[in-house]
Design a protein around this motif. Sequence first.
Motif, PDB file in Angstrom:
ATOM      1  N   GLN A  44       0.839  -1.196   0.000  1.00  0.00           N
ATOM      2  CA  GLN A  44       0.000   0.000   0.000  1.00  0.00           C
ATOM      3  C   GLN A  44       0.876   1.248   0.000  1.00  0.00           C
ATOM      4  OE1 GLN A  44      -2.379   1.049   3.428  1.00  0.00           O
ATOM      5  NE2 GLN A  44      -3.668   2.425   2.240  1.00  0.00           N
ATOM      6  N   HIS A  45       1.619   1.446   1.078  1.00  0.00           N
ATOM      7  CA  HIS A  45       2.544   2.574   1.125  1.00  0.00           C
ATOM      8  C   HIS A  45       3.987   2.122   0.948  1.00  0.00           C
ATOM      9  CE1 HIS A  45      -0.679   5.252   2.049  1.00  0.00           C
ATOM     10  NE2 HIS A  45      -0.973   4.655   3.190  1.00  0.00           N
ATOM     11  N   GLY A  46       4.229   0.818   1.055  1.00  0.00           N
ATOM     12  CA  GLY A  46       5.532   0.271   0.728  1.00  0.00           C
ATOM     13  C   GLY A  46       5.617   0.015  -0.773  1.00  0.00           C
ATOM     14  N   PHE A  47       6.707  -0.630  -1.203  1.00  0.00           N
ATOM     15  CA  PHE A  47       7.013  -0.694  -2.632  1.00  0.00           C
ATOM     16  C   PHE A  47       6.987  -2.112  -3.194  1.00  0.00           C
ATOM     17  CE2 PHE A  47       9.204   2.903  -0.636  1.00  0.00           C
ATOM     18  CZ  PHE A  47       8.523   3.933  -1.270  1.00  0.00           C
ATOM     19  N   HIS A  48       6.359  -3.027  -2.473  1.00  0.00           N
ATOM     20  CA  HIS A  48       6.346  -4.402  -2.959  1.00  0.00           C
ATOM     21  C   HIS A  48       5.437  -4.560  -4.167  1.00  0.00           C
ATOM     22  CE1 HIS A  48       8.937  -6.663  -0.292  1.00  0.00           C
ATOM     23  NE2 HIS A  48       8.590  -5.805   0.651  1.00  0.00           N
ATOM     24  N   THR A  49       5.897  -5.419  -5.074  1.00  0.00           N
ATOM     25  CA  THR A  49       5.174  -5.766  -6.280  1.00  0.00           C
ATOM     26  C   THR A  49       4.906  -7.268  -6.261  1.00  0.00           C
ATOM     27  OG1 THR A  49       7.206  -6.216  -7.497  1.00  0.00           O
ATOM     28  CG2 THR A  49       6.387  -3.937  -7.531  1.00  0.00           C
ATOM     29  N   GLU A  50       4.163  -7.749  -7.233  1.00  0.00           N
ATOM     30  CA  GLU A  50       3.927  -9.188  -7.301  1.00  0.00           C
ATOM     31  C   GLU A  50       5.243  -9.955  -7.369  1.00  0.00           C
ATOM     32  OE1 GLU A  50       0.967 -10.676  -9.951  1.00  0.00           O
ATOM     33  OE2 GLU A  50      -0.306  -8.919  -9.708  1.00  0.00           O
ATOM     34  N   SER A  51       6.202  -9.449  -8.137  1.00  0.00           N
ATOM     35  CA  SER A  51       7.490 -10.138  -8.263  1.00  0.00           C
ATOM     36  C   SER A  51       8.231 -10.177  -6.934  1.00  0.00           C
ATOM     37  CB  SER A  51       8.357  -9.449  -9.322  1.00  0.00           C
ATOM     38  OG  SER A  51       7.781  -9.571 -10.601  1.00  0.00           O
ATOM     39  N   SER A  52       8.231  -9.069  -6.200  1.00  0.00           N
ATOM     40  CA  SER A  52       8.976  -9.061  -4.940  1.00  0.00           C
ATOM     41  C   SER A  52       8.263  -9.896  -3.871  1.00  0.00           C
ATOM     42  CB  SER A  52       9.202  -7.629  -4.442  1.00  0.00           C
ATOM     43  OG  SER A  52       7.989  -6.982  -4.099  1.00  0.00           O
ATOM     44  N   PHE A  53       6.930  -9.918  -3.894  1.00  0.00           N
ATOM     45  CA  PHE A  53       6.216 -10.816  -2.985  1.00  0.00           C
ATOM     46  C   PHE A  53       6.624 -12.269  -3.247  1.00  0.00           C
ATOM     47  CE2 PHE A  53       2.821  -7.452  -2.521  1.00  0.00           C
ATOM     48  CZ  PHE A  53       2.879  -7.374  -1.134  1.00  0.00           C
ATOM     49  N   LEU A  54       6.671 -12.630  -4.513  1.00  0.00           N
ATOM     50  CA  LEU A  54       6.994 -14.004  -4.875  1.00  0.00           C
ATOM     51  C   LEU A  54       8.408 -14.372  -4.447  1.00  0.00           C
ATOM     52  CD1 LEU A  54       5.725 -16.450  -6.291  1.00  0.00           C
ATOM     53  CD2 LEU A  54       6.658 -15.587  -8.446  1.00  0.00           C
ATOM     54  N   GLU A  55       9.328 -13.399  -4.459  1.00  0.00           N
ATOM     55  CA  GLU A  55      10.705 -13.637  -4.047  1.00  0.00           C
ATOM     56  C   GLU A  55      10.878 -13.604  -2.530  1.00  0.00           C
ATOM     57  OE1 GLU A  55      12.811 -10.551  -6.007  1.00  0.00           O
ATOM     58  OE2 GLU A  55      12.765 -11.512  -7.983  1.00  0.00           O
TER      59      GLU A  55
END
Length: 254
Positions: A44-55
């Motif tokens: 939400q206010h952080g910078f995680h993306t689907e790719s970084s979640f998966l990693e």
Amino acid sequence: MITRLKDQLSGDKTVTVAWCGMRDAQLVGLIARQRFSAVLLDSQHGFHTESSFLECIPQIVMAGKTPMARIPVGRWDLCERLLDFGALAVVAPMINCADDARAFVAAAKYPPIGSRSHGPRHAASLYGLTPSEYLQMANENTLAIAQIETVEAYNNLDEILAIDGIDGVLMGPSDFSISVTGRIVPDNYGPDTVDMVRLIAEKTRAAGKIAAAFTSSAEHSNLVHSMGYRLISITMDGSMVSAGAAKAFENIDF
């Protein structure tokens, strides 16, 4: 184990959470190996993306800790994907009424409670389960946590807590302060909101659900713990990095 977070919260135990907005998987893995019980990845206010979640989620699991995630407002599609990636708890911001809570549950829970789409293979393998085993355990052990951060949500708290599939609520103190006072600069856990924050914990616990809170200082962590909150974010990744860098210079004479 998929029961990890439920086990950590059993018997009125407290779960400490590191709040991480940075996308680097090595940093997340390093934080996960510290004393924290859980690590929350924020998109939400952080910078995680689907790719970084998966990693990053496997890094947390390999460290023996609980992976949590926060989605942006209303991103129910991402809620489903993060659970498929192996998150054991999803925090949804700005849950202001029963209809918001129902939409959240629809994405977060399999039938008959919700309408989460079938796709358990990756999450199941992450926890050493077959897809069938994961499906049988998921609704009970993957948590939907509604963020309470407005006067509207406060006034509708009883209705939100009554929704089957909402496992707990998380106090968002900054937006809650802004909503209550009308001042753009928040006073987290200040005198204008502290009694309301306490009542949220009391009502949540009375409903048999999880009282969670975001804090970023030891003072506020101890305060919400004294109120009955038991899932507590106690610091953020950026603060940890900054504090560590400052400490490196403590005894430098040049």
